[in-house]
Design a protein around this motif. Sequence first.
Motif, PDB file in Angstrom:
ATOM      1  N   THR A 138      -1.829   6.083   1.869  1.00  0.00           N
ATOM      2  CA  THR A 138      -0.263   6.550   1.405  1.00  0.00           C
ATOM      3  C   THR A 138       0.313   5.246   0.950  1.00  0.00           C
ATOM      4  N   LEU A 139       0.029   4.320   1.998  1.00  0.00           N
ATOM      5  CA  LEU A 139       0.920   2.957   1.404  1.00  0.00           C
ATOM      6  C   LEU A 139       0.449   2.394   0.311  1.00  0.00           C
ATOM      7  N   SER A 140      -0.985   2.637  -0.070  1.00  0.00           N
ATOM      8  CA  SER A 140      -1.599   2.122  -1.015  1.00  0.00           C
ATOM      9  C   SER A 140      -0.968   2.678  -2.540  1.00  0.00           C
ATOM     10  N   LYS A 141      -0.811   4.115  -2.408  1.00  0.00           N
ATOM     11  CA  LYS A 141      -0.257   4.887  -3.467  1.00  0.00           C
ATOM     12  C   LYS A 141       1.371   4.404  -3.703  1.00  0.00           C
ATOM     13  N   ILE A 142       1.940   4.095  -2.566  1.00  0.00           N
ATOM     14  CA  ILE A 142       3.280   3.537  -2.937  1.00  0.00           C
ATOM     15  C   ILE A 142       3.531   2.266  -3.258  1.00  0.00           C
ATOM     16  N   HIS A 143       2.480   1.468  -3.253  1.00  0.00           N
ATOM     17  CA  HIS A 143       2.147   0.062  -3.582  1.00  0.00           C
ATOM     18  C   HIS A 143       1.806   0.121  -5.017  1.00  0.00           C
ATOM     19  N   LEU A 161      10.234   1.300  -1.742  1.00  0.00           N
ATOM     20  CA  LEU A 161      10.581   0.247  -0.642  1.00  0.00           C
ATOM     21  C   LEU A 161      10.842   1.065   0.660  1.00  0.00           C
ATOM     22  N   GLU A 162      11.795   1.943   0.581  1.00  0.00           N
ATOM     23  CA  GLU A 162      12.314   2.780   1.550  1.00  0.00           C
ATOM     24  C   GLU A 162      10.878   3.325   2.345  1.00  0.00           C
ATOM     25  N   LEU A 163      10.078   4.182   1.547  1.00  0.00           N
ATOM     26  CA  LEU A 163       8.687   4.591   2.120  1.00  0.00           C
ATOM     27  C   LEU A 163       7.881   3.591   2.616  1.00  0.00           C
ATOM     28  N   HIS A 164       7.832   2.661   2.030  1.00  0.00           N
ATOM     29  CA  HIS A 164       6.843   1.410   2.416  1.00  0.00           C
ATOM     30  C   HIS A 164       7.458   1.028   3.698  1.00  0.00           C
ATOM     31  N   SER A 203       2.584  16.850  11.641  1.00  0.00           N
ATOM     32  CA  SER A 203       3.189  16.430  10.760  1.00  0.00           C
ATOM     33  C   SER A 203       2.806  15.425   9.463  1.00  0.00           C
ATOM     34  N   ILE A 204       2.118  14.623   9.788  1.00  0.00           N
ATOM     35  CA  ILE A 204       1.573  13.363   9.022  1.00  0.00           C
ATOM     36  C   ILE A 204       0.999  13.784   7.803  1.00  0.00           C
ATOM     37  N   GLY A 205       0.014  14.835   7.732  1.00  0.00           N
ATOM     38  CA  GLY A 205      -0.635  15.123   6.485  1.00  0.00           C
ATOM     39  C   GLY A 205       0.395  16.001   5.413  1.00  0.00           C
ATOM     40  N   PRO A 206       1.239  16.842   5.934  1.00  0.00           N
ATOM     41  CA  PRO A 206       2.112  17.646   5.128  1.00  0.00           C
ATOM     42  C   PRO A 206       3.165  16.569   4.561  1.00  0.00           C
ATOM     43  N   ARG A 207       3.726  15.538   5.414  1.00  0.00           N
ATOM     44  CA  ARG A 207       4.719  14.682   5.146  1.00  0.00           C
ATOM     45  C   ARG A 207       4.207  13.722   4.088  1.00  0.00           C
ATOM     46  N   THR A 208       3.245  13.249   3.991  1.00  0.00           N
ATOM     47  CA  THR A 208       2.395  12.170   3.122  1.00  0.00           C
ATOM     48  C   THR A 208       2.471  12.861   1.680  1.00  0.00           C
ATOM     49  N   LYS A 209       2.059  14.058   1.856  1.00  0.00           N
ATOM     50  CA  LYS A 209       2.189  14.805   0.502  1.00  0.00           C
ATOM     51  C   LYS A 209       3.551  15.209   0.135  1.00  0.00           C
ATOM     52  N   ALA A 210       4.384  15.315   0.778  1.00  0.00           N
ATOM     53  CA  ALA A 210       5.897  15.776   0.203  1.00  0.00           C
ATOM     54  C   ALA A 210       6.546  14.488  -0.194  1.00  0.00           C
ATOM     55  N   ASP A 211       6.144  13.258   0.617  1.00  0.00           N
ATOM     56  CA  ASP A 211       7.063  12.014   0.048  1.00  0.00           C
ATOM     57  C   ASP A 211       6.240  11.628  -1.117  1.00  0.00           C
ATOM     58  N   LEU A 212       4.881  11.624  -1.271  1.00  0.00           N
ATOM     59  CA  LEU A 212       4.534  11.065  -2.505  1.00  0.00           C
ATOM     60  C   LEU A 212       4.615  12.159  -3.653  1.00  0.00           C
ATOM     61  N   ARG A 213       5.095  13.474  -3.831  1.00  0.00           N
ATOM     62  CA  ARG A 213       5.612  14.182  -4.914  1.00  0.00           C
ATOM     63  C   ARG A 213       7.167  13.775  -4.906  1.00  0.00           C
ATOM     64  N   LYS A 214       7.700  13.621  -4.103  1.00  0.00           N
ATOM     65  CA  LYS A 214       9.129  13.017  -4.129  1.00  0.00           C
ATOM     66  C   LYS A 214       9.258  11.885  -4.753  1.00  0.00           C
ATOM     67  N   LEU A 215       8.341  10.894  -4.452  1.00  0.00           N
ATOM     68  CA  LEU A 215       8.315   9.466  -5.114  1.00  0.00           C
ATOM     69  C   LEU A 215       7.978   9.723  -6.692  1.00  0.00           C
ATOM     70  N   LYS A 216       7.093  10.426  -7.060  1.00  0.00           N
ATOM     71  CA  LYS A 216       6.608  10.587  -8.343  1.00  0.00           C
ATOM     72  C   LYS A 216       7.700  11.499  -9.188  1.00  0.00           C
ATOM     73  N   ALA A 217       8.447  12.288  -8.570  1.00  0.00           N
ATOM     74  CA  ALA A 217       9.493  12.854  -9.365  1.00  0.00           C
ATOM     75  C   ALA A 217      10.722  11.954  -9.468  1.00  0.00           C
ATOM     76  N   ILE A 218      10.701  10.925  -8.687  1.00  0.00           N
ATOM     77  CA  ILE A 218      11.802   9.850  -8.953  1.00  0.00           C
ATOM     78  C   ILE A 218      11.420   8.926  -9.796  1.00  0.00           C
ATOM     79  N   LEU A 219      10.284   8.411  -9.689  1.00  0.00           N
ATOM     80  CA  LEU A 219       9.795   7.209 -10.533  1.00  0.00           C
ATOM     81  C   LEU A 219       8.550   7.441 -11.445  1.00  0.00           C
ATOM     82  N   GLY A 220       8.128   8.736 -11.540  1.00  0.00           N
ATOM     83  CA  GLY A 220       7.208   9.313 -12.668  1.00  0.00           C
ATOM     84  C   GLY A 220       5.796   8.675 -11.932  1.00  0.00           C
ATOM     85  N   LYS A 221       4.672   8.869 -13.023  1.00  0.00           N
ATOM     86  CA  LYS A 221       3.510   8.500 -12.312  1.00  0.00           C
ATOM     87  C   LYS A 221       3.422   7.022 -12.140  1.00  0.00           C
TER      88      LYS A 221
END
Length: 226
Positions: A138-143, A161-164, A203-221
Amino acid sequence: MLHAITPPAKDDVFVTKLLDKLKVEYEPEMVPIRPEPYAKPLNCFPNVMEKVKRDGGRIHYGWAIHKTTILCEAERHAVWEDEQEKFVDITPTEVQAEYTLFAPDNEGFEYTGQATDNVRINITGNPVVDDFIRVNETLSKIHAYGTREVDMYMSLPDAALELHHYYQALKNALQEFIYMGGTPKKRCLCQGPDRYKNCHGKSIGPRTKADLRKLKAILGKAGRSA
């Protein structure tokens, strides 16, 4: 006196499993580490490119193989290949070491500034290590939303950065929990009343997926041009 860290053996069962996952064509080999004075840690690609400019030879891409008590891990890496086709790892390590276990893998890869995540396998029977791997991924996908600035410094948009910060802290907590003997049946790393499997383990599995979806919605691919 510090003792050099010994890389895993080429025929280690977990190294074999990791290489199968990577699908590399060539056998790994022990490559001597001889850092150049100008080379910087964690900067293998620019280091080798500079070496080629100065001394000829060529860059050879592949994977550096590491092993800890919980993981066997492959990191995208580059070494210098001389005119006799001998490999030398010219990048200084963060811990003292004399050799790198290097799996050559030049096919289909050329470094152009992109971030490439490590490939990891759990070498324990502890499912908490799988969560640790998931958090690293997940950190790699954020980076991937970041850009390189000076040397290895990365600039991230505020949302990333917040998710990082959150996942870096979680990674550190998970690592400490694991090395302290944490398992799904132990009290959770957050020190709440529940066992890990009923708290963060759930909670870790569902939260990582939700956070990455949210990040994609904000910043795009993510461009993965870190």
